[in-house]
Write a protein that holds these residues in place. Structure first.
Motif, PDB file in Angstrom:
ATOM      1  N   SER A 289     -59.284  -0.443  -1.811  1.00 27.06           N
ATOM      2  CA  SER A 289     -59.061  -1.139  -3.083  1.00 27.06           C
ATOM      3  C   SER A 289     -57.579  -1.339  -3.347  1.00 27.06           C
ATOM      4  O   SER A 289     -56.737  -0.549  -2.943  1.00 27.06           O
ATOM      5  CB  SER A 289     -59.717  -0.366  -4.230  1.00 27.06           C
ATOM      6  N   CYS A 290     -57.282  -2.431  -4.046  1.00 29.00           N
ATOM      7  CA  CYS A 290     -55.902  -2.802  -4.351  1.00 29.00           C
ATOM      8  C   CYS A 290     -55.847  -3.237  -5.812  1.00 29.00           C
ATOM      9  O   CYS A 290     -56.733  -3.950  -6.287  1.00 29.00           O
ATOM     10  CB  CYS A 290     -55.478  -3.954  -3.431  1.00 29.00           C
ATOM     11  N   ASP A 291     -54.827  -2.806  -6.529  1.00 26.52           N
ATOM     12  CA  ASP A 291     -54.648  -3.164  -7.930  1.00 26.52           C
ATOM     13  C   ASP A 291     -54.068  -4.576  -8.020  1.00 26.52           C
ATOM     14  O   ASP A 291     -52.860  -4.786  -7.942  1.00 26.52           O
ATOM     15  CB  ASP A 291     -53.717  -2.156  -8.602  1.00 26.52           C
ATOM     16  N   GLY A 292     -54.947  -5.578  -8.167  1.00 29.68           N
ATOM     17  CA  GLY A 292     -54.539  -6.971  -8.213  1.00 29.68           C
ATOM     18  C   GLY A 292     -53.714  -7.343  -9.428  1.00 29.68           C
ATOM     19  O   GLY A 292     -53.091  -8.401  -9.449  1.00 29.68           O
ATOM     20  N   THR A 293     -53.668  -6.479 -10.443  1.00 26.77           N
ATOM     21  CA  THR A 293     -52.834  -6.770 -11.616  1.00 26.77           C
ATOM     22  C   THR A 293     -51.360  -6.463 -11.340  1.00 26.77           C
ATOM     23  O   THR A 293     -50.495  -6.955 -12.045  1.00 26.77           O
ATOM     24  CB  THR A 293     -53.299  -5.954 -12.841  1.00 26.77           C
ATOM     25  N   ARG A 294     -51.076  -5.646 -10.317  1.00 26.80           N
ATOM     26  CA  ARG A 294     -49.697  -5.262 -10.011  1.00 26.80           C
ATOM     27  C   ARG A 294     -49.203  -5.770  -8.657  1.00 26.80           C
ATOM     28  O   ARG A 294     -48.007  -5.880  -8.439  1.00 26.80           O
ATOM     29  CB  ARG A 294     -49.580  -3.733 -10.022  1.00 26.80           C
ATOM     30  N   TYR A 295     -50.134  -6.032  -7.709  1.00 24.81           N
ATOM     31  CA  TYR A 295     -49.740  -6.352  -6.345  1.00 24.81           C
ATOM     32  C   TYR A 295     -50.492  -7.579  -5.841  1.00 24.81           C
ATOM     33  O   TYR A 295     -51.562  -7.924  -6.346  1.00 24.81           O
ATOM     34  CB  TYR A 295     -50.042  -5.166  -5.409  1.00 24.81           C
ATOM     35  N   ASN A 296     -49.963  -8.185  -4.776  1.00 24.55           N
ATOM     36  CA  ASN A 296     -50.657  -9.262  -4.088  1.00 24.55           C
ATOM     37  C   ASN A 296     -51.729  -8.636  -3.205  1.00 24.55           C
ATOM     38  O   ASN A 296     -51.422  -7.957  -2.236  1.00 24.55           O
ATOM     39  CB  ASN A 296     -49.665 -10.075  -3.245  1.00 24.55           C
ATOM     40  N   CYS A 297     -52.979  -8.874  -3.531  1.00 23.51           N
ATOM     41  CA  CYS A 297     -54.084  -8.235  -2.817  1.00 23.51           C
ATOM     42  C   CYS A 297     -54.883  -9.228  -1.974  1.00 23.51           C
ATOM     43  O   CYS A 297     -55.995  -8.926  -1.554  1.00 23.51           O
ATOM     44  CB  CYS A 297     -55.009  -7.539  -3.811  1.00 23.51           C
ATOM     45  N   ASP A 298     -54.343 -10.401  -1.716  1.00 23.82           N
ATOM     46  CA  ASP A 298     -55.029 -11.420  -0.923  1.00 23.82           C
ATOM     47  C   ASP A 298     -54.831 -11.105   0.558  1.00 23.82           C
ATOM     48  O   ASP A 298     -53.952 -11.660   1.218  1.00 23.82           O
ATOM     49  CB  ASP A 298     -54.489 -12.804  -1.267  1.00 23.82           C
ATOM     50  N   LEU A 299     -55.634 -10.181   1.087  1.00 20.79           N
ATOM     51  CA  LEU A 299     -55.502  -9.738   2.466  1.00 20.79           C
ATOM     52  C   LEU A 299     -56.690 -10.218   3.299  1.00 20.79           C
ATOM     53  O   LEU A 299     -57.833 -10.193   2.845  1.00 20.79           O
ATOM     54  CB  LEU A 299     -55.405  -8.207   2.518  1.00 20.79           C
ATOM     55  N   ASN A 300     -56.406 -10.616   4.524  1.00 18.84           N
ATOM     56  CA  ASN A 300     -57.402 -11.133   5.446  1.00 18.84           C
ATOM     57  C   ASN A 300     -57.864 -10.000   6.369  1.00 18.84           C
ATOM     58  O   ASN A 300     -57.046  -9.247   6.875  1.00 18.84           O
ATOM     59  CB  ASN A 300     -56.749 -12.270   6.246  1.00 18.84           C
ATOM     60  N   ASN A 301     -59.146  -9.915   6.632  1.00 18.03           N
ATOM     61  CA  ASN A 301     -59.671  -8.861   7.496  1.00 18.03           C
ATOM     62  C   ASN A 301     -59.817  -9.286   8.949  1.00 18.03           C
ATOM     63  O   ASN A 301     -60.233  -8.494   9.779  1.00 18.03           O
ATOM     64  CB  ASN A 301     -61.010  -8.362   6.971  1.00 18.03           C
ATOM     65  N   SER A 302     -59.513 -10.532   9.268  1.00 15.46           N
ATOM     66  CA  SER A 302     -59.583 -11.035  10.635  1.00 15.46           C
ATOM     67  C   SER A 302     -58.182 -10.989  11.235  1.00 15.46           C
ATOM     68  O   SER A 302     -57.266 -11.629  10.733  1.00 15.46           O
ATOM     69  CB  SER A 302     -60.126 -12.474  10.636  1.00 15.46           C
ATOM     70  N   ASN A 303     -58.012 -10.218  12.312  1.00 13.29           N
ATOM     71  CA  ASN A 303     -56.682  -9.984  12.881  1.00 13.29           C
ATOM     72  C   ASN A 303     -56.675 -10.152  14.402  1.00 13.29           C
ATOM     73  O   ASN A 303     -56.411  -9.202  15.129  1.00 13.29           O
ATOM     74  CB  ASN A 303     -56.198  -8.585  12.521  1.00 13.29           C
ATOM     75  N   PRO A 304     -56.958 -11.358  14.908  1.00 14.97           N
ATOM     76  CA  PRO A 304     -57.011 -11.536  16.365  1.00 14.97           C
ATOM     77  C   PRO A 304     -55.637 -11.398  17.011  1.00 14.97           C
ATOM     78  O   PRO A 304     -54.614 -11.729  16.412  1.00 14.97           O
ATOM     79  CB  PRO A 304     -57.549 -12.963  16.519  1.00 14.97           C
ATOM     80  N   GLY A 305     -55.628 -10.895  18.235  1.00 16.81           N
ATOM     81  CA  GLY A 305     -54.384 -10.766  18.985  1.00 16.81           C
ATOM     82  C   GLY A 305     -54.611 -10.069  20.303  1.00 16.81           C
ATOM     83  O   GLY A 305     -55.724  -9.629  20.620  1.00 16.81           O
ATOM     84  N   LEU A 306     -53.547  -9.962  21.094  1.00 20.03           N
ATOM     85  CA  LEU A 306     -53.611  -9.335  22.413  1.00 20.03           C
ATOM     86  C   LEU A 306     -52.419  -8.410  22.614  1.00 20.03           C
ATOM     87  O   LEU A 306     -51.361  -8.597  22.011  1.00 20.03           O
ATOM     88  CB  LEU A 306     -53.590 -10.390  23.514  1.00 20.03           C
ATOM     89  N   GLY A 307     -52.601  -7.430  23.497  1.00 26.16           N
ATOM     90  CA  GLY A 307     -51.528  -6.524  23.845  1.00 26.16           C
ATOM     91  C   GLY A 307     -51.750  -5.926  25.214  1.00 26.16           C
ATOM     92  O   GLY A 307     -52.756  -6.206  25.879  1.00 26.16           O
TER      93      GLY A 307
ATOM     94  N   ASP B 276     -51.714 -10.835  11.305  1.00 28.62           N
ATOM     95  CA  ASP B 276     -51.899  -9.709  10.390  1.00 28.62           C
ATOM     96  C   ASP B 276     -52.697 -10.105   9.155  1.00 28.62           C
ATOM     97  O   ASP B 276     -53.095 -11.267   8.983  1.00 28.62           O
ATOM     98  CB  ASP B 276     -50.560  -9.055  10.030  1.00 28.62           C
ATOM     99  N   SER B 277     -52.945  -9.156   8.299  1.00 27.17           N
ATOM    100  CA  SER B 277     -53.765  -9.364   7.103  1.00 27.17           C
ATOM    101  C   SER B 277     -53.088 -10.246   6.074  1.00 27.17           C
ATOM    102  O   SER B 277     -53.731 -10.723   5.139  1.00 27.17           O
ATOM    103  CB  SER B 277     -54.133  -8.015   6.480  1.00 27.17           C
ATOM    104  N   ARG B 278     -51.805 -10.494   6.244  1.00 26.73           N
ATOM    105  CA  ARG B 278     -51.074 -11.406   5.353  1.00 26.73           C
ATOM    106  C   ARG B 278     -51.018 -12.819   5.934  1.00 26.73           C
ATOM    107  O   ARG B 278     -50.246 -13.647   5.480  1.00 26.73           O
ATOM    108  CB  ARG B 278     -49.667 -10.871   5.107  1.00 26.73           C
TER     109      ARG B 278
END
Length: 157
Positions: free
Chosen positions: A33-51, A72-74
């Motif tokens: 959970s994120c306090d949307g009244t104080r912070y930017n909480c628009d985070l994405n749960n899809s994080n494709p990548g390679l390493g 990343d989630s941003r």
């Protein structure tokens, strides 16, 4: 910069005949959970990548270095270089579980500097799911909710 880091990691992989080499496939995260009244909480749960990971052949535990890049989630490109250790236990003939910790440089996911990630693993001898967890972080005027990461590690040799 990020292409140079990935190229250096790949070059290290080609020059190290005594290391176990793994491909990392990044894919998802879950945020608390994120306090949307104080912070930017628009985070994405899809994080494709390679390493790529290089690890000493496992005896009782394994030390490794890894690097990679992911979305990343941003919704920005993130990259990292890290080192760490992992311990695995055989649970049956074809199943292992493990735990580990990595620490390194992260540029993305709201961080630009030193970061760490504890993780657990489960799967076969060559393909494993890694689940990492970072608790909620408050830093200066920013907040990152607790984050659980999910990726695959495929040992190719």
């Amino acid at each position: 910069m990020k292409i140079k880091l990935l190229a250096m990691t790949l070059a290290l992989g080609c020059s190290s005949a005594m290391a176990d080499t793994s491909v990392l496939v990044f894919g998802a995260s879950h945020h608390g959970s994120c306090d949307g009244t104080r912070y930017n909480c628009d985070l994405n749960n899809s994080n494709p990548g390679l390493g790529l990971e290089l690890a000493e052949p496992q005896v009782d535990y394994s030390l490794f270095v890894r690097g990679g890049s992911y979305r990343d989630s941003r919704r920005e490109t993130a990259y990292f270089v890290a080192g760490g250790g992992r311990k695995q236990w055989d649970i049956g003939e074809d199943f292992v579980v493990g735990a580990g910790l990595m620490v390194g440089y992260l540029n993305g996911s709201g961080m630009h500097g030193l970061a760490g990630l504890p993780f657990v693993t489960a799967g076969g001898k060559l393909l494993q799911l890694e689940i990492g967890y970072v608790p909620e972080i408050h830093w200066k005027d920013r907040m990152m909710p607790a984050t659980t990461t999910f990726n695959l590690r495929w040992q190719i040799d």
